[in-house]
Design an enzyme around this catalytic site. Structure first.
Site, short mmCIF file in Angstrom:
data_model
loop_
_atom_site.label_atom_id
_atom_site.label_comp_id
_atom_site.label_asym_id
_atom_site.label_seq_id
_atom_site.Cartn_x
_atom_site.Cartn_y
_atom_site.Cartn_z
N THR A 170 0.85 -1.35 -0.01
CA THR A 170 -0.06 -0.08 0.01
C THR A 170 0.86 1.21 0.07
O THR A 170 1.98 1.38 0.82
CB THR A 170 -0.90 -0.02 1.28
OG1 THR A 170 -1.79 -1.17 1.29
CG2 THR A 170 -1.82 1.05 1.56
N VAL A 199 -12.85 -5.59 0.37
CA VAL A 199 -12.42 -3.77 0.46
C VAL A 199 -11.59 -3.60 1.61
O VAL A 199 -12.25 -4.04 2.76
CB VAL A 199 -13.65 -2.87 0.27
CG1 VAL A 199 -13.01 -1.71 0.24
CG2 VAL A 199 -14.23 -3.34 -1.05
N GLY A 200 -10.52 -3.07 1.63
CA GLY A 200 -9.57 -2.75 2.83
C GLY A 200 -10.03 -1.43 3.51
O GLY A 200 -10.87 -0.84 3.24
N1 ASP Z 1 -4.27 -1.81 4.22
C1 ASP Z 1 -4.06 -2.42 3.20
C2 ASP Z 1 -5.40 -3.36 2.97
O1 ASP Z 1 -5.64 -4.03 3.97
C3 ASP Z 1 -3.01 -3.24 2.93
C4 ASP Z 1 -1.77 -2.76 3.41
O2 ASP Z 1 -1.50 -1.64 3.80
O3 ASP Z 1 -0.58 -3.47 3.28
O4 ASP Z 1 -6.05 -3.38 2.13
#
Ligand code: ASP
Length: 302
Positions: A170, A199-200
């Site tokens: 991310t 969805v994150g």
């Molecule tokens: N926060 C992101 C998600 O859960 C993943 C990440 O930050 O690596 O979609």
């Protein structure tokens, strides 16, 4: 003060397995995005323009889990989420589960500026991208050999990282411009081996992304489910605004008490009303860069 902070995901590659050559590539990618964002501010651009430029550069870099190089769903596709928010009027735009939009952060910005909505998902989001004339690409554009190998590894029961599920990922940016306006943007491929439609936190306003002038701007990374459940980015800003915590203490509380208490981990970049930058993480590392008009310019991983 002009300032900008960016991240390329928390969790990172364990220090012992990151070769010097690979580390140099990560650092160069971060530096290029950081400098692009800062130059935007320095040339009189808004914080919104700066975070858009920085995140777009990271989306185009296959090393990071956003845009090209995104983590893959369990059926082997890239499915992308992104959000952007500005602190002056607290306008926001976000997209989720898009499969063909080259730069999801651009689409999130169009949602904010050109639609009556805040969050568009899937086919509706892509239809809007078409209408807006944004670059659309086949899903294969996003998929790299390395992400395919990571998916195979996850499928075989070997997590690609024991730190956060997406391993390295991310991307996000927060900035303050000369007018004191704050902005935040986040973009991701999410977690490796996620279900289609998952969805994150990144595109959820208040969870992975949030900005409010006079208070702070936040972009998060980490195990998204925990960031959604703790309304992470908003929690930080509310702690600053209503409880009088410093931004540093608010970020620390969120990551090391609240999220850790729930069993999650991750990282945060944030900027306060005056342009002071805070970066923190509860994982082994977080790819990050910080730059401001006092002369600070730093790239860090661990
Ligand atoms: N926060 C992101 C998600 O859960 C993943 C990440 O930050 O690596 O979609």
């Amino acid at each position: 003060m002009l300032s900008i902070a960016i991240h390329g995901g928390a969790g990172t590659v364990p220090r012992s397995t990151l070769s010097a050559e690979r580390e140099a590539h990560y650092r160069a990618g971060l530096a290029a995005a950081l400098d692009l964002g800062y130059t935007t501010l320095d040339q009189g651009g808004s914080s919104l323009d700066a975070v858009t430029a920085a995140v777009r550069a990271l989306e185009d870099n296959p090393l990071f889990n956003a845009g090209r190089g995104a983590a893959l769903t369990r059926d082997g596709a890239a499915e992308l989420d992104a959000a952007i928010m500005e602190g002056r009027q607290q306008r926001a735009g976000a997209v989720a589960a898009v499969r063909h939009v080259r730069n999801p952060v651009e689409l999130a910005r169009r949602v904010m500026e050109k639609s009556r909505h805040v969050l568009l998902v899937g086919i509706g989001a892509e239809e809007f991208a078409l209408e807006e004339g944004l670059a659309l690409v086949p899903n294969a554009y996003f998929r790299t050999e390395e992400r395919r190998a990571q998916l195979e590894s996850e499928r075989g029961g070997r997590p690609v990282s024991d730190l956060v599920p997406s391993s390295q990922g991310t991307v996000g940016a927060v900035a303050r411009d000369a007018a004191g306006n704050l902005a935040a943007a986040t973009s991701t491929g999410g977690m490796t081996n996620k279900r289609q439609g998952r969805v994150g936190d990144s595109p959820i306003i208040g969870a992975g992304t949030y900005a409010k002038n006079g208070v702070c701007a936040v972009s998060a990374t980490g195990h998204g489910e925990y960031f959604i459940r703790s309304v992470a980015a908003h929690h930080i800003c509310a702690a600053v605004e209503f409880r009088g915590l410093t931004l540093r203490d608010a970020v620390r509380e969120l990551l090391h008490e609240k999220i850790r208490g729930l069993g999650g981990s991750g990282g945060v970049i944030a900027i306060d009303r005056g342009g002071g930058i805070v970066t923190d993480f509860s994982t082994e590392g977080m790819f990050r860069g910080t730059r401001d008009s006092s002369g600070l310019r730093q790239i860090d991983i661990y």
